[in-house]
Each structure stands twice: as structure tokens, then as C-alpha cells.
Design a protein around this motif. Sequence first.
Motif, PDB file in Angstrom:
ATOM      1  N   LEU A  81       0.817  -1.219   0.000  1.00 36.15           N
ATOM      2  CA  LEU A  81       0.000   0.000   0.000  1.00 36.15           C
ATOM      3  C   LEU A  81       0.845   1.262   0.000  1.00 36.15           C
ATOM      4  O   LEU A  81       0.313   2.360  -0.119  1.00 36.15           O
ATOM      5  N   GLY A  82       2.141   1.109   0.156  1.00 36.26           N
ATOM      6  CA  GLY A  82       3.027   2.262   0.096  1.00 36.26           C
ATOM      7  C   GLY A  82       3.164   3.029   1.395  1.00 36.26           C
ATOM      8  O   GLY A  82       3.707   4.124   1.400  1.00 36.26           O
ATOM      9  N   HIS A  83       2.672   2.484   2.489  1.00 36.80           N
ATOM     10  CA  HIS A  83       2.788   3.168   3.774  1.00 36.80           C
ATOM     11  C   HIS A  83       4.149   2.875   4.392  1.00 36.80           C
ATOM     12  O   HIS A  83       4.634   1.740   4.348  1.00 36.80           O
ATOM     13  N   THR A  84       4.730   3.898   4.993  1.00 36.58           N
ATOM     14  CA  THR A  84       6.021   3.693   5.651  1.00 36.58           C
ATOM     15  C   THR A  84       5.854   3.126   7.044  1.00 36.58           C
ATOM     16  O   THR A  84       6.782   2.525   7.587  1.00 36.58           O
ATOM     17  N   LYS A  85       4.674   3.292   7.626  1.00 36.84           N
ATOM     18  CA  LYS A  85       4.417   2.775   8.972  1.00 36.84           C
ATOM     19  C   LYS A  85       3.278   1.758   8.920  1.00 36.84           C
ATOM     20  O   LYS A  85       2.247   1.992   8.290  1.00 36.84           O
ATOM     21  N   THR A 100      -0.303   2.933   9.921  1.00 38.09           N
ATOM     22  CA  THR A 100      -1.152   3.561   8.900  1.00 38.09           C
ATOM     23  C   THR A 100      -1.942   2.506   8.145  1.00 38.09           C
ATOM     24  O   THR A 100      -3.153   2.650   7.912  1.00 38.09           O
ATOM     25  N   THR A 101      -1.289   1.438   7.776  1.00 38.88           N
ATOM     26  CA  THR A 101      -1.961   0.345   7.073  1.00 38.88           C
ATOM     27  C   THR A 101      -3.045  -0.268   7.948  1.00 38.88           C
ATOM     28  O   THR A 101      -4.135  -0.579   7.464  1.00 38.88           O
ATOM     29  N   GLN A 102      -2.772  -0.418   9.237  1.00 41.55           N
ATOM     30  CA  GLN A 102      -3.743  -1.017  10.151  1.00 41.55           C
ATOM     31  C   GLN A 102      -4.999  -0.164  10.264  1.00 41.55           C
ATOM     32  O   GLN A 102      -6.104  -0.700  10.376  1.00 41.55           O
ATOM     33  N   TYR A 136      -6.370   1.658   7.876  1.00 42.03           N
ATOM     34  CA  TYR A 136      -7.170   1.381   6.682  1.00 42.03           C
ATOM     35  C   TYR A 136      -7.736  -0.036   6.701  1.00 42.03           C
ATOM     36  O   TYR A 136      -8.849  -0.279   6.237  1.00 42.03           O
TER      37      TYR A 136
END
Length: 51
Positions: A3-7, A10-12, A14
Motif C-alpha cells: 500500500l506504500g505506507h512507511t508505517k 497507517t496500514t492497520q 485502513y
Amino acid sequence: MMLGHTKIATTQIYADVDEEKILDDTFDLEEKLELKRARVKEHLQSSGTII
């Protein structure tokens, strides 16, 4: 990474939103299918079709 998230946090965020949306959409679909089945059954009964 996909998804391109660095952390991961952030993914969690979404992922939680998506899970809730999937559950809501599934519930809505089940309701629509029940209504459709009832209408089809009513139509078949009124036309004399054996079900």
C-alpha cells in the motif's frame, strides 16, 4: 509495503475501516437477497408454479 505506507500503523487504520465496510456491505447484501427471494417466491406462487 504494497500500500506504500512507511508505517504499519497507517496500514492497520485502513485495514480496520475496510473490515467494517465489508461487514456492513455483506449485511446489506444479505438483506437485499432476502427481499429478492421473497419477491421471486411470491411471483412463483401467484403464477401457480410449484416451488
